[in-house]
Design an enzyme around this catalytic site. Structure first.
Site, PDB file in Angstrom:
ATOM      1  N   ASP A   1      48.290  -1.048 -21.999  1.00  0.00           N
ATOM      2  CA  ASP A   1      47.934  -0.804 -20.596  1.00  0.00           C
ATOM      3  C   ASP A   1      46.993  -1.879 -20.037  1.00  0.00           C
ATOM      4  O   ASP A   1      47.173  -2.356 -18.917  1.00  0.00           O
ATOM      5  CB  ASP A   1      47.288   0.582 -20.447  1.00  0.00           C
ATOM      6  CG  ASP A   1      48.171   1.671 -21.029  1.00  0.00           C
ATOM      7  OD1 ASP A   1      49.396   1.605 -20.834  1.00  0.00           O
ATOM      8  OD2 ASP A   1      47.636   2.578 -21.693  1.00  0.00           O
TER       9      ASP A   1
ATOM     10  N   ARG B   1      47.222 -12.397 -38.232  1.00  0.00           N
ATOM     11  CA  ARG B   1      45.887 -11.841 -38.506  1.00  0.00           C
ATOM     12  C   ARG B   1      45.700 -11.510 -39.989  1.00  0.00           C
ATOM     13  O   ARG B   1      46.568 -10.910 -40.626  1.00  0.00           O
ATOM     14  CB  ARG B   1      45.699 -10.574 -37.682  1.00  0.00           C
ATOM     15  CG  ARG B   1      44.382  -9.856 -37.913  1.00  0.00           C
ATOM     16  CD  ARG B   1      44.272  -8.668 -36.997  1.00  0.00           C
ATOM     17  NE  ARG B   1      45.239  -7.660 -37.324  1.00  0.00           N
ATOM     18  CZ  ARG B   1      45.049  -6.668 -38.188  1.00  0.00           C
ATOM     19  NH1 ARG B   1      43.892  -6.574 -38.835  1.00  0.00           N
ATOM     20  NH2 ARG B   1      45.976  -5.767 -38.413  1.00  0.00           N
TER      21      ARG B   1
ATOM     22  N   ALA C   1      42.937   3.384 -38.632  1.00  0.00           N
ATOM     23  CA  ALA C   1      42.746   2.234 -39.528  1.00  0.00           C
ATOM     24  C   ALA C   1      42.394   2.715 -40.932  1.00  0.00           C
ATOM     25  O   ALA C   1      41.403   3.410 -41.125  1.00  0.00           O
ATOM     26  CB  ALA C   1      41.659   1.321 -38.983  1.00  0.00           C
TER      27      ALA C   1
ATOM     28  N   GLU D   1      42.638  -7.147 -49.922  1.00  0.00           N
ATOM     29  CA  GLU D   1      43.882  -7.119 -49.134  1.00  0.00           C
ATOM     30  C   GLU D   1      44.513  -8.502 -49.154  1.00  0.00           C
ATOM     31  O   GLU D   1      43.861  -9.491 -49.528  1.00  0.00           O
ATOM     32  CB  GLU D   1      43.588  -6.680 -47.690  1.00  0.00           C
ATOM     33  CG  GLU D   1      43.311  -5.192 -47.586  1.00  0.00           C
ATOM     34  CD  GLU D   1      43.082  -4.705 -46.175  1.00  0.00           C
ATOM     35  OE1 GLU D   1      43.450  -5.420 -45.221  1.00  0.00           O
ATOM     36  OE2 GLU D   1      42.522  -3.617 -46.030  1.00  0.00           O
TER      37      GLU D   1
ATOM     38  N   GLY E   1      40.172  -1.203 -43.644  1.00  0.00           N
ATOM     39  CA  GLY E   1      38.750  -1.380 -43.432  1.00  0.00           C
ATOM     40  C   GLY E   1      38.338  -2.500 -42.520  1.00  0.00           C
ATOM     41  O   GLY E   1      39.067  -2.891 -41.608  1.00  0.00           O
TER      42      GLY E   1
ATOM     43  N   GLU F   1      41.624  -5.449 -29.401  1.00  0.00           N
ATOM     44  CA  GLU F   1      43.037  -5.831 -29.519  1.00  0.00           C
ATOM     45  C   GLU F   1      43.661  -6.227 -28.184  1.00  0.00           C
ATOM     46  O   GLU F   1      44.629  -7.001 -28.148  1.00  0.00           O
ATOM     47  CB  GLU F   1      43.823  -4.672 -30.165  1.00  0.00           C
ATOM     48  CG  GLU F   1      45.222  -5.063 -30.616  1.00  0.00           C
ATOM     49  CD  GLU F   1      45.953  -3.944 -31.354  1.00  0.00           C
ATOM     50  OE1 GLU F   1      45.329  -2.929 -31.709  1.00  0.00           O
ATOM     51  OE2 GLU F   1      47.171  -4.105 -31.580  1.00  0.00           O
TER      52      GLU F   1
ATOM     53  N   HIS G   1      53.290  -4.807 -39.780  1.00  0.00           N
ATOM     54  CA  HIS G   1      52.677  -4.442 -41.059  1.00  0.00           C
ATOM     55  C   HIS G   1      53.814  -4.285 -42.055  1.00  0.00           C
ATOM     56  O   HIS G   1      54.798  -3.591 -41.766  1.00  0.00           O
ATOM     57  CB  HIS G   1      51.877  -3.149 -40.935  1.00  0.00           C
ATOM     58  CG  HIS G   1      50.959  -2.917 -42.086  1.00  0.00           C
ATOM     59  ND1 HIS G   1      51.420  -2.613 -43.345  1.00  0.00           N
ATOM     60  CD2 HIS G   1      49.614  -2.977 -42.182  1.00  0.00           C
ATOM     61  CE1 HIS G   1      50.381  -2.481 -44.165  1.00  0.00           C
ATOM     62  NE2 HIS G   1      49.272  -2.696 -43.479  1.00  0.00           N
TER      63      HIS G   1
ATOM     64  N   HIS H   1      52.573  -3.501 -35.625  1.00  0.00           N
ATOM     65  CA  HIS H   1      51.259  -2.992 -36.037  1.00  0.00           C
ATOM     66  C   HIS H   1      50.123  -3.502 -35.160  1.00  0.00           C
ATOM     67  O   HIS H   1      49.245  -2.742 -34.777  1.00  0.00           O
ATOM     68  CB  HIS H   1      51.045  -3.417 -37.490  1.00  0.00           C
ATOM     69  CG  HIS H   1      49.761  -2.945 -38.108  1.00  0.00           C
ATOM     70  ND1 HIS H   1      49.417  -1.613 -38.196  1.00  0.00           N
ATOM     71  CD2 HIS H   1      48.729  -3.637 -38.676  1.00  0.00           C
ATOM     72  CE1 HIS H   1      48.235  -1.508 -38.805  1.00  0.00           C
ATOM     73  NE2 HIS H   1      47.803  -2.714 -39.085  1.00  0.00           N
TER      74      HIS H   1
ATOM     75  N   ARG I   1      50.391 -11.289 -44.294  1.00  0.00           N
ATOM     76  CA  ARG I   1      51.357 -10.279 -43.832  1.00  0.00           C
ATOM     77  C   ARG I   1      52.649 -10.843 -43.260  1.00  0.00           C
ATOM     78  O   ARG I   1      53.706 -10.240 -43.400  1.00  0.00           O
ATOM     79  CB  ARG I   1      50.712  -9.434 -42.744  1.00  0.00           C
ATOM     80  CG  ARG I   1      49.795  -8.455 -43.317  1.00  0.00           C
ATOM     81  CD  ARG I   1      49.269  -7.552 -42.273  1.00  0.00           C
ATOM     82  NE  ARG I   1      48.215  -6.794 -42.916  1.00  0.00           N
ATOM     83  CZ  ARG I   1      47.343  -6.060 -42.297  1.00  0.00           C
ATOM     84  NH1 ARG I   1      47.386  -5.970 -40.986  1.00  0.00           N
ATOM     85  NH2 ARG I   1      46.420  -5.409 -42.949  1.00  0.00           N
TER      86      ARG I   1
ATOM     87  N   LYS J   1      42.432   7.449 -22.536  1.00  0.00           N
ATOM     88  CA  LYS J   1      43.667   8.089 -22.066  1.00  0.00           C
ATOM     89  C   LYS J   1      44.076   9.261 -22.948  1.00  0.00           C
ATOM     90  O   LYS J   1      44.885  10.083 -22.550  1.00  0.00           O
ATOM     91  CB  LYS J   1      44.788   7.060 -21.899  1.00  0.00           C
ATOM     92  CG  LYS J   1      45.413   6.575 -23.154  1.00  0.00           C
ATOM     93  CD  LYS J   1      46.371   5.433 -22.856  1.00  0.00           C
ATOM     94  CE  LYS J   1      47.793   5.825 -22.967  1.00  0.00           C
ATOM     95  NZ  LYS J   1      48.698   4.670 -23.061  1.00  0.00           N
TER      96      LYS J   1
HETATM   97  C1  SIN Z   1      45.856  -1.609 -43.732  1.00  0.00           C
HETATM   98  O1  SIN Z   1      45.102  -0.765 -44.194  1.00  0.00           O
HETATM   99  O2  SIN Z   1      46.766  -2.111 -44.389  1.00  0.00           O
HETATM  100  C2  SIN Z   1      45.692  -2.031 -42.309  1.00  0.00           C
HETATM  101  C3  SIN Z   1      44.483  -2.840 -42.129  1.00  0.00           C
HETATM  102  C4  SIN Z   1      44.632  -3.779 -40.960  1.00  0.00           C
HETATM  103  O3  SIN Z   1      45.631  -3.748 -40.257  1.00  0.00           O
HETATM  104  O4  SIN Z   1      43.752  -4.617 -40.799  1.00  0.00           O
END
Ligand code: SIN
Length: 530
Positions: free
Chosen positions: A218, A382, A47, A114, A50, A371, A239, A347, A286, A36
């Site tokens: 969509d 997640r 992103a 992370e 990673g 997604e 996020h 996010h 998160r 789109k």
């Molecule tokens: C981030 O870089 O914090 C996002 C990565 C993600 O959402 O998996």
């Protein structure tokens, strides 16, 4: 593009999932890839952090699985998770072969860290991982003779056998025949042996999001209208750290910064995570960090908190985090000298079209990957960087299995789009008002901390807006803005209805009326016939 088009495979969406699927399909198949927005772009492109994969010697698929399960709040579908995590090395190899070589692959010890990961396993390309992957895969797709790319083009609705060719409905299972596609101001009929929804998430249902404007759910909305089961929509991931700045609203500050020791401070200078998760601090999953920030902002009456990465120094920030460094300095924040103002923002859509890891759905000839789908891999929350993994693996697995099921579309037929007495929109305020109203009600009543009262109010407001939007849909000549509005309305409704059904707090769904966890049916499955 005019009249009726016939293709072996129609792929809606050109992020990680759609591109991987297109490239991995056999060259004998004639593929139409619809985006789109002009590629490369979208959530994959943005992103930063990673792609999580257990590749280093001190890692294992069991450890990655354990971290995924812990982050997922007891709702991870273990079978799906094992399948996806075990396929990580194959995906990483395939990406390397295509030219997207990530740092940290093959035990080079440079994997990023992370929240929720017990080890450095986030493969990346500085903080521009998605950009590298999107650019490389888009270039490859452009060079393939069997892949035609249509952009910008918007999938309006799915075409189904139950409406167009009832003789193709098998044992009460409907079949997808393709989609109506809006391109260059007209709507064409695209018939395809296999249709793949890879349209991504729906961050635009909320007033503040890290997503691009195109993230309007969509595919989820289309599938919902076609009667497909939609799963676990109550879990929308916020996020914890998006930039708080009026000139740069949807800019992400990657979690990998916290992985390198960046600290969260409230506006009194206190490192508040010690009051919420003293063990894991800023690297808690998160949902925990976003709720802690929300609570601090409410407690102190502030509209943001701070992320302090000054300890990393200018050289490290410029070398390892060029995207964040350029982004924040462009609005006058010097990240090696001062903390970055941040807020949580919508996010990632954890829920989506109920699908297996190869994308197969309850409808023959229709797959959902990335997604837009829900395999249960992420459970109720997640783990960072598991989304590119899931999207890429699902793309590959869908491509493995499509040749066994694809039908030649020559036998399909469907009615062309008719405009009837539809008129052009004359008063833009009708659409603009509904866009703002929906996104505001979702942000104010259905975001990080929920309650029955707010959810019921939200549903009443959304129901009124939905009636008006349907009226416009049937009486006005469709534009992308109107179609997107209809889609965010459908997705918002699905989120609120799912949230009302879950009588507990779990992962990303936290409600003041049921604060604890309960033993409940695992998933929330909705079928909304509109
Ligand atoms: C981030 O870089 O914090 C996002 C990565 C993600 O959402 O998996």
């Amino acid at each position: 593009m005019t009249g009726t088009i016939r293709k072996d495979v129609l792929i809606l969406g050109a992020g990680m999932a759609g591109l991987t699927c297109a490239l991995a399909l056999p060259e004998e198949l004639d593929i139409l890839l619809v985006s789109k927005i002009p590629i490369p772009t979208g959530s994959t492109y943005l992103a930063q952090g990673g792609l999580a994969a257990a590749l280093s010697e001190d890692d294992s698929f069991q450890l990655h699985l354990r971290d995924t399960i812990i982050a997922g709040g007891g709702l991870v579908d273990e079978e799906a998770a094992i399948d996806i995590i075990k396929s990580g090395p194959r995906l990483v190899n395939q990406l390397s072969q295509w030219g997207a070589v990530l740092e940290g692959a093959y035990g080079s010890g440079k994997g990023g860290m992370e929240g929720g990961h017990s080890i450095r396993r986030v493969l990346h390309h500085k903080d521009r991982t998605g950009r590298l992957i999107s650019e490389v895969l888009c270039e490859r797709c452009k060079g393939k003779k069997n892949i035609s790319i249509l952009q910008p083009a918007f999938a309006v609705n799915l075409l189904t056998a139950s409406r167009e060719m009832p003789e193709l409905v098998e044992n009460a299972t409907d079949r997808c025949l393709g989609a109506h596609i809006l391109h260059d101001g007209r709507i064409s009929t695209v018939l395809a042996g296999e249709t793949v929804i890879a349209t991504g998430g729906a961050g635009k249902v909320y007033r503040y999001t890290s997503n691009q404007d195109s993230a309007t759910g969509d595919g989820i909305a289309m599938a919902c209208r076609a009667g497909l089961p939609i799963r676990n929509m109550e879990f929308y991931q916020f996020h914890p750290t998006c930039l708080f700045h009026p000139d740069k609203r949807n800019f992400l500050i990657t979690e990998a910064l916290r992985g390198e020791g960046a600290r969260l401070l409230n506006l009194e200078g206190q490192r508040f995570m010690e009051n919420y998760d003293p063990e894991r601090m800023e690297l808690a999953p998160r949902d925990v960090v976003a709720r802690a920030i929300d609570s601090e902002m409410k407690r102190l009456g502030n509209d943001h908190v701070l992320l302090d990465a000054t300890h990393l120094g200018r050289e490290k920030l410029e070398e390892s985090f060029p995207e964040v460094t350029e982004g924040v300095t462009s609005v006058g924040i010097i990240p090696w000298l001062e903390p970055i103002p941040v807020v949580p923002a919508a996010h990632y859509c954890i829920g989506g079209i109920d699908a297996s890891t190869d994308g197969s759905t309850a409808m023959n000839g229709l797959r959902a990957i990335g997604e837009a789908s829900c395999t249960g891999f992420h459970g109720a929350n997640r783990l960072g960087s598991n989304s590119l993994l899931e999207a890429g693996v699902m793309g590959l697995k869908a491509a493995d299995s499509i040749p066994d099921t694809v039908l030649k579309p020559d036998i399909f037929s469907a009615r062309d789009w008719t405009y009837g007495r539809a008129e052009p929109l004359k008063e833009n305020v009708l659409v603009d008002y509904a866009w703002a109203a929906l996104r505001n009600v979702m942000w104010d009543y259905v975001s990080i901390v929920r309650s029955d009262r707010k959810l019921h109010r939200a549903l009443r407001i959304i129901d009124v807006l939905a009636d008006e939007i349907e009226e416009d849909y049937w009486s006005l000549i469709p534009t992308v803005e109107l179609l997107e509005l209809r889609n965010i309305c459908t997705v918002s409704r699905a989120i609120v209805r799912s949230a009302l059904r879950r009588r507990e707090s779990r992962g990303l769904h936290y409600t003041l009326d049921c604060p604890g966890q309960k033993q409940l049916p695992r998933d929330t499955i909705l079928k909304i016939q509109l």
